[in-house]
Design a protein around this motif. Structure first.
Motif, PDB file in Angstrom:
ATOM      1  N   GLU A  75      96.077  90.386  34.609  1.00 44.81           N
ATOM      2  CA  GLU A  75      94.743  89.978  34.974  1.00 44.81           C
ATOM      3  C   GLU A  75      93.748  91.013  34.080  1.00 44.81           C
ATOM      4  O   GLU A  75      92.546  90.769  33.567  1.00 44.81           O
ATOM      5  N   GLN A  76      94.233  92.349  34.019  1.00 47.83           N
ATOM      6  CA  GLN A  76      93.324  93.347  33.432  1.00 47.83           C
ATOM      7  C   GLN A  76      93.240  93.030  31.864  1.00 47.83           C
ATOM      8  O   GLN A  76      92.211  92.998  31.388  1.00 47.83           O
ATOM      9  N   GLN A  77      94.332  92.674  31.287  1.00 45.90           N
ATOM     10  CA  GLN A  77      94.435  92.160  29.849  1.00 45.90           C
ATOM     11  C   GLN A  77      93.360  90.833  29.620  1.00 45.90           C
ATOM     12  O   GLN A  77      92.862  91.088  28.633  1.00 45.90           O
ATOM     13  N   GLN A  78      93.370  90.040  30.499  1.00 47.93           N
ATOM     14  CA  GLN A  78      92.417  88.925  30.262  1.00 47.93           C
ATOM     15  C   GLN A  78      91.066  89.419  30.342  1.00 47.93           C
ATOM     16  O   GLN A  78      90.106  88.923  29.741  1.00 47.93           O
ATOM     17  N   ARG A  79      90.739  90.338  31.300  1.00 48.42           N
ATOM     18  CA  ARG A  79      89.392  90.840  31.458  1.00 48.42           C
ATOM     19  C   ARG A  79      88.863  91.543  30.223  1.00 48.42           C
ATOM     20  O   ARG A  79      87.766  91.414  29.639  1.00 48.42           O
ATOM     21  N   GLU A  80      89.708  92.362  29.616  1.00 45.15           N
ATOM     22  CA  GLU A  80      89.368  93.174  28.443  1.00 45.15           C
ATOM     23  C   GLU A  80      89.359  91.948  26.962  1.00 45.15           C
ATOM     24  O   GLU A  80      88.353  92.292  26.298  1.00 45.15           O
ATOM     25  N   TYR A  81      90.284  91.082  27.082  1.00 47.24           N
ATOM     26  CA  TYR A  81      90.004  90.172  26.173  1.00 47.24           C
ATOM     27  C   TYR A  81      88.827  89.228  26.193  1.00 47.24           C
ATOM     28  O   TYR A  81      88.069  89.041  25.192  1.00 47.24           O
ATOM     29  N   LEU A  82      88.465  88.938  27.460  1.00 46.87           N
ATOM     30  CA  LEU A  82      87.114  88.159  27.503  1.00 46.87           C
ATOM     31  C   LEU A  82      85.962  88.983  27.117  1.00 46.87           C
ATOM     32  O   LEU A  82      84.948  88.698  26.454  1.00 46.87           O
ATOM     33  N   THR A  83      86.164  90.309  27.324  1.00 46.07           N
ATOM     34  CA  THR A  83      84.780  91.251  27.115  1.00 46.07           C
ATOM     35  C   THR A  83      84.840  91.351  25.567  1.00 46.07           C
ATOM     36  O   THR A  83      83.861  91.239  25.053  1.00 46.07           O
ATOM     37  N   GLN A  84      85.844  91.352  25.039  1.00 42.66           N
ATOM     38  CA  GLN A  84      85.905  91.208  23.191  1.00 42.66           C
ATOM     39  C   GLN A  84      85.599  89.993  22.817  1.00 42.66           C
ATOM     40  O   GLN A  84      84.759  89.779  21.944  1.00 42.66           O
ATOM     41  N   LEU A  85      85.703  89.009  23.612  1.00 44.08           N
ATOM     42  CA  LEU A  85      85.268  87.466  23.089  1.00 44.08           C
ATOM     43  C   LEU A  85      83.929  87.383  23.128  1.00 44.08           C
ATOM     44  O   LEU A  85      83.151  86.829  22.416  1.00 44.08           O
ATOM     45  N   GLN A  86      83.237  88.004  24.531  1.00 45.03           N
ATOM     46  CA  GLN A  86      81.656  87.967  24.460  1.00 45.03           C
ATOM     47  C   GLN A  86      80.988  88.883  23.515  1.00 45.03           C
ATOM     48  O   GLN A  86      79.810  88.193  23.020  1.00 45.03           O
ATOM     49  N   LYS A  87      81.675  89.623  23.200  1.00 45.58           N
ATOM     50  CA  LYS A  87      80.766  90.667  21.975  1.00 45.58           C
ATOM     51  C   LYS A  87      80.911  89.842  20.683  1.00 45.58           C
ATOM     52  O   LYS A  87      80.091  89.614  20.087  1.00 45.58           O
ATOM     53  N   LEU A  88      81.950  89.056  20.410  1.00 43.38           N
ATOM     54  CA  LEU A  88      81.906  88.253  19.127  1.00 43.38           C
ATOM     55  C   LEU A  88      80.898  87.083  19.420  1.00 43.38           C
ATOM     56  O   LEU A  88      80.277  86.785  18.272  1.00 43.38           O
ATOM     57  N   VAL A  89      80.781  86.571  20.596  1.00 43.70           N
ATOM     58  CA  VAL A  89      79.789  85.340  20.739  1.00 43.70           C
ATOM     59  C   VAL A  89      78.188  86.129  20.419  1.00 43.70           C
ATOM     60  O   VAL A  89      77.526  85.303  19.927  1.00 43.70           O
ATOM     61  N   GLU A  90      78.450  87.314  21.104  1.00 45.18           N
ATOM     62  CA  GLU A  90      76.868  87.856  20.960  1.00 45.18           C
ATOM     63  C   GLU A  90      76.713  88.027  19.242  1.00 45.18           C
ATOM     64  O   GLU A  90      75.485  88.014  19.010  1.00 45.18           O
ATOM     65  N   GLN A  91      77.527  88.568  18.700  1.00 42.09           N
ATOM     66  CA  GLN A  91      77.328  88.728  17.193  1.00 42.09           C
ATOM     67  C   GLN A  91      77.002  87.611  16.447  1.00 42.09           C
ATOM     68  O   GLN A  91      76.263  87.491  15.401  1.00 42.09           O
ATOM     69  N   ARG A  92      77.744  86.354  16.897  1.00 39.21           N
ATOM     70  CA  ARG A  92      77.501  85.215  15.952  1.00 39.21           C
ATOM     71  C   ARG A  92      76.251  84.681  16.512  1.00 39.21           C
ATOM     72  O   ARG A  92      75.297  84.327  15.523  1.00 39.21           O
TER      73      ARG A  92
END
Length: 269
Positions: free
Chosen positions: A248-265
């Motif tokens: 669960e904690q790793q999924q939350r961290e992964y989601l945070t990184q994905l959201q950052k990529l979405v913002e950058q795009r």
């Protein structure tokens, strides 16, 4: 003979006088003393008051005759706090925090979350003071940082929820963490490089919410369900790792990184 006859007459006269004296004394004596075996009359006790008057006499002044049998029970301090939070529309928000703190933060060691009523009291004071002036969103951000610290220390030193929310002598740790995070520079962060700060919206998100958000980000970025090799190694895996392999904690961290990529795009579009 004459002398003897005179002595008898004098003796009869004396006996008669004694009887007359006794009879006169009895005639003037009280009734209780006329009867030889009668006991002396006892004083009569005062008439007892009616039950209603006796009970009212024991009640404080101004409450005579009051009926306390139908009085509603007094609400406890915890019930009053919950009612005020409900009137503010914040009872559900507090319940969400309580479930998160007890089920996530205190489950690391595990630790004792303390009294829910005491935590509700601290929460109410924070609500009244706008979370010490920084607002609810800043509070959530500080909570997330404290959660990550608790994971790093394996739950050592996790306080009761009421003390986490509002200590007695110092500023809350969540407030200090939020202030420190605000003072740090925010350089660009990329997937596989420096880990971006998780968003405050993830603090109280359920695992189902995290899974849905990950799938939405993967669809928007046109990424497969497999993690990139560098990110898989970051989580301690080899190639071929899917999102379902993460905790669960790793999924939350992964989601945070994905959201950052979405913002950058979106920023570069």
């Amino acid at each position: 003979i004459n002398n003897d006859q005179q002595s008898i007459e004098e003796l009869n006269t004396e006996e008669l006088s004694t009887e007359e004296i006794a009879a006169g004394a009895i005639a003037h004596a009280p009734t209780s003393q006329k009867e030889g075996n009668a006991e002396p009359e006892q004083p009569k006790p005062p008439a007892s008051q009616p039950a209603s008057k006796q009970s009212s006499a024991r009640q404080p002044k101004g409450l005579q005759g009051a009926d306390f049998s139908a009085a509603p029970p007094r609400s406890s301090a915890a019930e009053l706090i919950y009612k005020e939070l409900e009137a503010m529309g914040r009872l559900e928000t507090f319940s969400t925090f309580w479930d998160w703190y007890r089920g996530k933060v205190c489950a690391i060691a595990p630790s004792n979350p303390g009294s829910k009523a005491a935590a509700a009291s601290s929460w109410l004071m924070l609500e009244r003071g706008q979370f010490l002036g920084v607002g609810y969103e800043a509070f959530k951000q500080g909570c997330l940082i404290e959660w990550q610290k608790a994971i790093a220390t394996k739950g050592v030193g996790v306080p009761h929820a009421c003390r986490f929310l509002l200590p007695t002598k110092t500023d809350p740790s969540w407030l200090e963490s939020y202030r420190e995070q605000q003072e740090k520079p925010n350089p660009d962060q990329f997937l596989g490089g420096n880990q971006p700060e998780p968003t405050a919206a993830l603090v109280f998100a359920t695992p189902e919410d995290v899974g849905k958000a990950i799938r939405a980000c993967l669809n928007e970025l046109d990424l497969p369900g497999f993690l990139p090799p560098d990110l898989a190694r970051h989580f301690g895996f080899t190639q071929g790792v899917t999102v379902g392999d993460l905790n669960e904690q790793q999924q939350r961290e992964y989601l945070t990184q994905l959201q950052k990529l979405v913002e950058q795009r979106k920023a570069s579009a």
